[in-house]
Enzyme design. Structure first.
Site, short mmCIF file in Angstrom:
data_model
loop_
_atom_site.label_atom_id
_atom_site.label_comp_id
_atom_site.label_asym_id
_atom_site.label_seq_id
_atom_site.Cartn_x
_atom_site.Cartn_y
_atom_site.Cartn_z
N HIS A 266 45.14 36.13 33.53
CA HIS A 266 44.50 37.39 33.16
C HIS A 266 43.46 37.78 34.20
O HIS A 266 42.63 36.96 34.60
CB HIS A 266 43.84 37.24 31.78
CG HIS A 266 43.01 38.39 31.36
ND1 HIS A 266 41.70 38.24 30.95
CD2 HIS A 266 43.28 39.72 31.28
CE1 HIS A 266 41.21 39.42 30.63
NE2 HIS A 266 42.13 40.34 30.82
N HIS B 146 37.13 45.79 37.69
CA HIS B 146 36.96 45.93 36.24
C HIS B 146 36.48 47.34 35.93
O HIS B 146 35.28 47.58 35.81
CB HIS B 146 35.92 44.94 35.73
CG HIS B 146 36.47 43.59 35.39
ND1 HIS B 146 37.50 43.40 34.51
CD2 HIS B 146 36.12 42.36 35.82
CE1 HIS B 146 37.76 42.10 34.40
NE2 HIS B 146 36.94 41.45 35.19
#
Length: 359
Positions: A48, A92
């Site tokens: 991930h 992110h």
């Protein structure tokens, strides 16, 4: 004249589709048993946010870079990509929170590893945050040469039962499968596949208990491959952040909220194992995530060299796991302490900027 005649018969058979060529690949993704197995009937360990690498930082999800991930056995690489001043970068949501570098630099490492490991099928899962056109990704793939090894299906949607075998993908040289979570268009870039018409996912950003409910899909989940999001988060200033302190337990084979427990639950519910096991800090548990995948694939996990050891030993949640991983300690309530203090300030800043989102 026997040889030319025999050769003529063989060529005739191949052209007519009546002959079967001998498969050359004898080992596929490390196991001979997987060469005749359909891609849709194999379980792969996934990293991930595979680009988000670092230690003692609440914005990272892995201790080791993509090259080490692949070397240790990760075969699905998930990433978040966005347009940062005209360049596709891995971040992110906001590159101010965490910047993992350019997609091109990342894919260059993937290409180098794949060139050195010609008997492995690798999967990329790209979260297309800014809804970029697939042609922009295609340009990067072409620049690093990954377009030449990418698998392009005949149809936009492939049932989990209809994928080619790993052996045939390796033999054909098209052993990279890439999914985009949105904007895929096979007429534009034939090897960038739409994720949610081919794969469904379980819920993400889990902070309590994992389940196997269908969280995201655009198709018939009964015919699709599926991915379990098995990375545990903790709540920091109202936002999810990776719970590295529980990683040994989360990645373990058995016990409450373990990878093994979620897999067992999903197998019981759907009568088939998940295709992708997406985890944070994959090396925690001393190889337990790879052992789980091997169990599902019916092969023996026996690495020739030990996998990497954990680096992120600071903890803000209690839990210790199996042998092979570092033991972590904490107060068990998700509070920030120690070297996570600086990271928490970054999180606070990102919240104020409206930038903190982890998927």
């Amino acid at each position: 004249m026997l040889v030319p005649v025999a050769l003529s018969i063989l060529l005739s058979g191949v052209l007519s589709g009546s002959a079967t060529l001998t498969r050359r690949a004898t080992t596929c993704n490390g196991f001979s048993e997987l060469c005749d197995r359909s891609y849709g009937n194999v379980s792969f360990v996934g990293a991930h946010d595979s680009y988000a690498v670092g230690t003692n930082n609440l914005a990272v999800n892995q201790d080791y870079d993509v090259t080490q991930q692949l070397t240790d056995g990760v075969r699905l690489l998930q990433m978040q990509a966005l347009n940062n001043s005209g360049t596709i970068q891995l971040c992110h949501t906001s590159c101010l929170l965490f910047n993992g570098g350019t997609l091109q630099d990342y894919l260059t490492k993937v290409k180098t590893w794949m060139d050195a490991n010609p008997n492995d099928v690798v999967t990329l899962l790209i979260v297309n945050i800014n809804n970029l056109a697939p042609s922009l990704f295609g340009d990067v793939f072409s620049n690093v040469g990954l377009d030449k090894v990418s698998y392009a299906p005949k149809n936009s949607t492939t049932a989990f039962t209809d994928w080619p075998t790993l052996g045939s993908m390796i033999d054909s040289g098209t052993r990279l499968v890439t999914f985009l979570d949105n904007q895929a268009d096979l007429t534009s870039v034939p090897y960038l596949l739409d994720e949610f018409t081919n794969v469904w996912e379980t819920p993400f950003d889990v902070t309590t208990e994992f389940d196997c409910s269908v969280n995201r899909t655009k198709g018939d989940s009964s015919t699709q491959m599926y991915l379990i999001n098995h990375f545990l988060d903790m709540v920091v200033l109202g936002n999810p952040a990776p719970n590295v302190g529980a990683a040994n337990v989360t990645n373990s084979l058995s016990g409450t909220n373990s990878l093994g427990a979620q897999v067992d639950l999903c197998v019981a519910q759907y009568s088939r194992p998940p295709n992708f096991l997406l985890v944070d800090f994959y090396e925690y548990g001393g190889g337990s995530v790879f052992q789980e995948a091997a169990n599902l694939n019916g092969v023996t996990y026996s690495p020739t060299t030990p996998i990497a050891q954990p680096k992120s030993t600071s903890s803000s949640a209690s839990g210790s796991g199996q042998s092979g991983g570092s033991t972590t300690t904490g107060n068990g309530n998700g509070a920030i302490s120690g070297s996570h203090g600086v990271a928490s300030l970054l999180v606070a800043l990102s919240v104020l900027l409206g930038a903190f989102t982890v998927v």
